[in-house]
Design an enzyme around this catalytic site. Structure first.
Site: not given
Ligand SMILES: [Mg+2]
Length: 387
Positions: A198, A224, A251, A301
């Site tokens: 991420d 991500e 998210e 998320h």
């Protein structure tokens, strides 16, 4: 049944070790709880995304903008209330903090619905598509230390030993630094272990493609938030340049209207709506329906206390199979393994996720009580309340 009062409680604790992500470091944990009280004696519990000072600003939005619209209303009119509040706030913020606040309200109203009907949230949402689900153990947050790569290698080893079958790491040191971190995590996890990475929208398209090639070579499952969330074309360019690794994001996107762009423009392989920002449980279900219509799977998320973890346990349980078949794409539950007092101690009956993971081959089941199926430990709440 009528809503009589809306209150929000901000909890905070200091962290022993400062942790970070691609956008900064933090040394406090925050949980922003919302309670919606009714004249039937039922109280709905929710949580609003937003740490630190954002929580105090969100509290003002709830108190001054949203709460006056809720008092006296039937809390079971969830859909009507959602659209009235959204429309009232539309000219002041179709994304961001107003919608995060509405999300918390929506979660609390669903909790009331469950308590009023004596049904768990997963039943209200149409039933469990699976009895249990994989929990991915999130760790490997950034720290200001020179030996971060070897620390990450050790940390992922411990996550594997805890019984998790999948894990996620942070990126954010720049392309070269991240390549070193990702290689260390793959070494520690071993071949075949499911890994995700991420970067919290830290990179340009070019950088993201360079880094994504390395992640793909290391057999990472997803990359991500490679680029900034406003750059739909950039997302698509990264995705098209990196066949063989899933591009995930969502998210930092709000409501069905925002997610419509991510989905319809082909930005992501896996969509990650956040229930406590994107509009609540109601909106996540609508976004999921839209994503599935485009053939895009959803893995929510989650970043918050065990209130949100519990909500997401229900969501992960009810997401329909896509497209349908014997061996399905499986949604997973995100679970932060770093020290966090708002996990396990906040509720009178803990979710016991680490224990479930250990005893059930890396999998967990949702709570079965009415609504979200949780009760707050009031003494704990008072101890850590700061607002
Ligand atoms: Mg993320």
């Amino acid at each position: 049944m009528r809503i009589t009062n809306v209150e929000t409680l901000i909890l905070q604790h200091d962290m022993d070790v400062e942790l970070g992500f691609a956008q900064g470091y933090y040394n406090k944990r925050t949980a922003h709880i919302i309670k919606v009280h009714t004249d039937a004696g039922i109280t709905g519990i929710g949580e609003i995304f937003g740490a630190g000072n954002f929580a105090f600003a969100n509290q003002a939005i709830v108190n001054h903008v949203i709460a006056p619209m809720l008092i006296g209303r039937n809390p079971l009119d969830i859909n009507v209330i959602w659209h009235e509040v959204y429309n009232a706030m539309r000219d002041h913020g179709q994304k961001g903090m107003p919608i995060s606040c509405l999300s918390g309200v929506d979660i609390a109203l669903w909790d009331i619905m469950g308590k009023a009907t004596d049904m768990p949230l997963h039943q209200l949402l149409g039933g469990k598509a699976r009895e249990d689900f994989v929990v991915y153990g999130y760790g490997m947050m950034l720290q200001k230390r020179d030996d971060l790569a070897s620390a990450f290698e050790q940390e992922v080893k411990s996550i594997v030993e805890m019984g998790y079958t999948a894990s996620k790491m942070k990126l954010g040191l720049g392309v070269d630094g991240d390549r070193e971190l990702a290689a260390a995590v793959r070494r520690g996890a071993g071949d075949g272990f499911k890994l995700m990475a991420d970067s919290n929208h830290a990179y340009t398209v070019g950088e993201a493609i360079q880094l994504g090639q390395t992640l793909r070579d290391l057999a990472f499952y997803w990359f991500e938030e490679p680029v900034m969330p406003e750059d739909y074309n950039g997302y698509k360019a990264v995705r098209q340049a990196l066949p063989g690794i899933n591009i995930a994001g969502g998210e930092a996107e709000w409501t069905r209207f925002g997610h419509r762009e991510l989905i319809s423009r082909g930005c992501v392989d896996i969509l990650q709506p956040e229930v406590a920002t994107t509009g609540g449980i109601s909106e996540v279900m609508k976004i999921t329906a839209m994503a599935h219509a485009f053939g895009t799977p959803v893995i929510p998320h989650v970043w918050g206390s065990d209130i949100l973890i519990a909500v997401d346990m229900h969501l992960v349980s009810v997401l329909p199979d896509i497209p349908g078949g014997l061996h399905q794409f499986q949604p997973m539950l995100e679970y932060d393994t770093t020290p966090n007092l708002f996990h396990e101690d906040l509720l009178t009956t803990p979710l016991s996720i680490p224990q479930q993971v250990r005893d059930n081959h890396g999998r967990a089941k949702p709570p079965e009580g009415p609504g979200i199926g949780i009760e707050l430990n009031d003494a704990f709440v008072e101890k850590y309340r700061v607002g």
